[in-house]
Enzyme design. Structure first.
Site, mmCIF file in Angstrom:
data_model
loop_
_atom_site.group_PDB
_atom_site.id
_atom_site.type_symbol
_atom_site.label_atom_id
_atom_site.label_comp_id
_atom_site.label_asym_id
_atom_site.label_seq_id
_atom_site.Cartn_x
_atom_site.Cartn_y
_atom_site.Cartn_z
ATOM 1 N N ALA A 63 -1.924 10.015 -0.721
ATOM 2 C CA ALA A 63 -2.141 9.986 -2.167
ATOM 3 C C ALA A 63 -1.923 8.552 -2.634
ATOM 4 O O ALA A 63 -1.172 7.797 -2.004
ATOM 5 C CB ALA A 63 -1.155 10.921 -2.849
ATOM 6 N N GLY A 106 -1.168 12.425 2.424
ATOM 7 C CA GLY A 106 -2.325 13.193 1.946
ATOM 8 C C GLY A 106 -3.555 13.012 2.822
ATOM 9 O O GLY A 106 -4.431 13.880 2.843
ATOM 10 N N GLU A 109 -3.109 15.460 5.450
ATOM 11 C CA GLU A 109 -3.316 16.776 4.816
ATOM 12 C C GLU A 109 -4.805 17.037 4.579
ATOM 13 O O GLU A 109 -5.299 18.156 4.777
ATOM 14 C CB GLU A 109 -2.534 16.834 3.503
ATOM 15 N N GLU A 129 5.903 10.737 3.702
ATOM 16 C CA GLU A 129 6.345 10.856 2.311
ATOM 17 C C GLU A 129 7.853 10.672 2.152
ATOM 18 O O GLU A 129 8.326 10.192 1.125
ATOM 19 C CB GLU A 129 5.943 12.222 1.745
HETATM 20 N N1 CAA Z 1 -1.443 4.294 -2.098
HETATM 21 C C1 CAA Z 1 -1.809 3.171 -2.735
HETATM 22 N N2 CAA Z 1 -2.116 2.033 -2.106
HETATM 23 C C2 CAA Z 1 -2.041 2.039 -0.763
HETATM 24 C C3 CAA Z 1 -1.667 3.173 -0.023
HETATM 25 C C4 CAA Z 1 -1.357 4.348 -0.763
HETATM 26 N N3 CAA Z 1 -1.025 5.493 -0.142
HETATM 27 N N4 CAA Z 1 -1.662 2.860 1.295
HETATM 28 C C5 CAA Z 1 -2.051 1.584 1.383
HETATM 29 N N5 CAA Z 1 -2.281 1.078 0.144
HETATM 30 C C6 CAA Z 1 -2.711 -0.258 -0.208
HETATM 31 C C7 CAA Z 1 -1.584 -1.260 -0.025
HETATM 32 O O1 CAA Z 1 -0.722 -1.257 -1.149
HETATM 33 C C8 CAA Z 1 -2.354 -2.534 0.146
HETATM 34 O O2 CAA Z 1 -2.768 -2.967 -1.139
HETATM 35 P P1 CAA Z 1 -2.596 -4.535 -1.552
HETATM 36 O O3 CAA Z 1 -3.530 -5.252 -0.611
HETATM 37 O O4 CAA Z 1 -3.036 -4.528 -2.973
HETATM 38 O O5 CAA Z 1 -1.180 -4.886 -1.312
HETATM 39 C C9 CAA Z 1 -3.611 -2.095 0.890
HETATM 40 O O6 CAA Z 1 -3.730 -0.679 0.692
HETATM 41 C C10 CAA Z 1 -3.515 -2.343 2.388
HETATM 42 O O7 CAA Z 1 -2.320 -1.752 2.847
HETATM 43 P P2 CAA Z 1 -1.218 -2.537 3.703
HETATM 44 O O8 CAA Z 1 -1.235 -3.990 3.364
HETATM 45 O O9 CAA Z 1 0.070 -1.804 3.552
HETATM 46 O O10 CAA Z 1 -1.847 -2.321 5.166
HETATM 47 P P3 CAA Z 1 -1.082 -2.289 6.570
HETATM 48 O O11 CAA Z 1 -2.154 -2.277 7.606
HETATM 49 O O12 CAA Z 1 -0.025 -3.341 6.617
HETATM 50 O O13 CAA Z 1 -0.300 -0.877 6.593
HETATM 51 C C11 CAA Z 1 -0.132 1.490 6.285
HETATM 52 C C12 CAA Z 1 -1.034 0.286 6.616
HETATM 53 C C13 CAA Z 1 0.931 1.681 7.365
HETATM 54 C C14 CAA Z 1 -1.022 2.709 6.193
HETATM 55 C C15 CAA Z 1 0.599 1.216 4.929
HETATM 56 O O14 CAA Z 1 -0.383 0.835 3.958
HETATM 57 C C16 CAA Z 1 1.323 2.413 4.384
HETATM 58 O O15 CAA Z 1 2.421 2.710 4.823
HETATM 59 N N6 CAA Z 1 0.727 3.069 3.366
HETATM 60 C C17 CAA Z 1 1.371 4.185 2.678
HETATM 61 C C18 CAA Z 1 1.326 5.441 3.522
HETATM 62 C C19 CAA Z 1 2.050 6.542 2.788
HETATM 63 O O16 CAA Z 1 3.206 6.441 2.458
HETATM 64 N N7 CAA Z 1 1.328 7.641 2.525
HETATM 65 C C20 CAA Z 1 1.859 8.800 1.838
HETATM 66 C C21 CAA Z 1 1.548 8.714 0.351
HETATM 67 S S1 CAA Z 1 2.317 9.967 -0.592
HETATM 68 C C22 CAA Z 1 1.363 11.347 -0.347
HETATM 69 O O17 CAA Z 1 0.348 11.311 0.311
HETATM 70 C C23 CAA Z 1 1.849 12.603 -1.074
HETATM 71 C C24 CAA Z 1 1.154 13.831 -0.687
HETATM 72 O O18 CAA Z 1 1.444 14.454 0.313
HETATM 73 C C25 CAA Z 1 0.143 14.389 -1.541
#
Ligand code: CAA
Length: 255
Positions: A63, A106, A109, A129
């Site tokens: 998400a 997500g 999911e 998460e």
């Molecule tokens: N939401 C919003 N933005 C996101 C995102 C997310 N879930 N995942 C990545 N991005 C964005 C980053 O903020 C970044 O943006 P900027 O360039 O503006 O800084 C861009 O995408 C690239 O990401 P990274 O620089 O972090 O890329 P990376 O290769 O270093 O890492 C990653 C990749 C490990 C996937 C890392 O981005 C990450 O940990 N993302 C979040 C994953 C996460 O926590 N997902 C769960 C979300 S909550 C959820 O999903 C709830 C539910 O069950 C419904």
């Protein structure tokens, strides 16, 4: 509609998530756009199978954290936040997930809401998460244990670690692993094969296999959804998401 790109391949509808700037994180717009596509797919008798995919780097990274980080519990509960994602799981015609790169939160999911997952060698799955001070909110705590068993699902949900594609295949989450450059070819071939069969039989097979897994799933997902909403009342959710957005380590206070 640019958060989702569609292409027809004979009787197959290929749907590509398209938010490269956010690793295909699922925001409101993307959910709305996907729902429009799903409604068209369900109605169009000339389409026999759908493929849901992302980019080579990410199927979807979850998400959209930036969109939800300031949400309150009341907002999450009133709008039944994430309910917009439900049509993907309710679609009666077949949907294959073609996963390359990250399928996290997500994103994992979303992939599990599809009927089966073909994955590229670089695919990574997880429910991270917990690192944000929340829990999965779109069926992760319900579908993942059904797919991989309690031990692995619990470990992934509690530690937030990612599982590589071989582990995911061994655990039963992924139906087949293919080289990255063959992912689309292999998935389209499977989708076209499905299109050759009676659509009635295909839909009945899907409904019937799902029946084996869905005892209590709706209740489980609703239970999970309410806990997910409740976590938006905590300071730890605000801290976890602010830490992500500002690229720092979260400091949780258990509050
Ligand atoms: N939401 C919003 N933005 C996101 C995102 C997310 N879930 N995942 C990545 N991005 C964005 C980053 O903020 C970044 O943006 P900027 O360039 O503006 O800084 C861009 O995408 C690239 O990401 P990274 O620089 O972090 O890329 P990376 O290769 O270093 O890492 C990653 C990749 C490990 C996937 C890392 O981005 C990450 O940990 N993302 C979040 C994953 C996460 O926590 N997902 C769960 C979300 S909550 C959820 O999903 C709830 C539910 O069950 C419904």
């Amino acid at each position: 509609m640019n958060t989702v790109i569609t292409e027809r391949h004979d009787k197959v509808l290929l749907v590509r998530l398209n938010r490269p700037e956010a690793l295909n994180a699922i925001n409101e717009q993307l959910a709305d756009d996907l729902n429009e596509v799903l409604a068209t797919y369900e109605k169009d008798e000339t389409l026999g199978c759908m493929v849901l995919t992302g980019s080579e780097k990410a199927f979807a990274a979850g998400a959209d954290i930036k969109e939800m980080q300031f949400k309150t519990y009341a907002e999450a509960y009133f709008e039944d936040f994430i309910c917009k994602w439900d049509p993907l799981a309710r679609t009666r015609k077949p949907i294959i997930a073609a996963v390359a790169g990250f399928a996290l939160g997500g994103g994992c999911e979303f992939a599990m809401m599809c009927d089966f997952i073909l994955a590229a060698e670089n695919a990574k799955f997880g429910q991270p998460e917990i690192k944000l001070g929340i829990i999965p909110g779109a069926g992760g705590t319900q579908r993942l244990p059904r797919a991989v068993g309690k031990a692995k699902a619990m470990a992934l949900a509690l530690t937030g670690r990612m599982m590589d594609v071989n582990e995911a295949e061994r655990a039963g989450l992924v139906s087949r692993v293919v080289p990255l450059d063959k992912l689309m070819e292999e998935t389209l071939a499977a989708a076209l094969m499905i299109c050759e069969y009676s659509q009635l039989a295909v839909m009945a097979a899907k409904e019937s296999v799902n029946r084996a897994f869905e005892g209590g799933l709706a209740d489980g997902v609703m239970f999970e959804r309410r806990l997910f909403h409740a976590l938006f009342a905590t300071q730890d959710q605000k801290e976890g998401m602010d830490a992500f957005v500002n690229k720092r380590k979260a400091s949780f206070k258990n509050a």
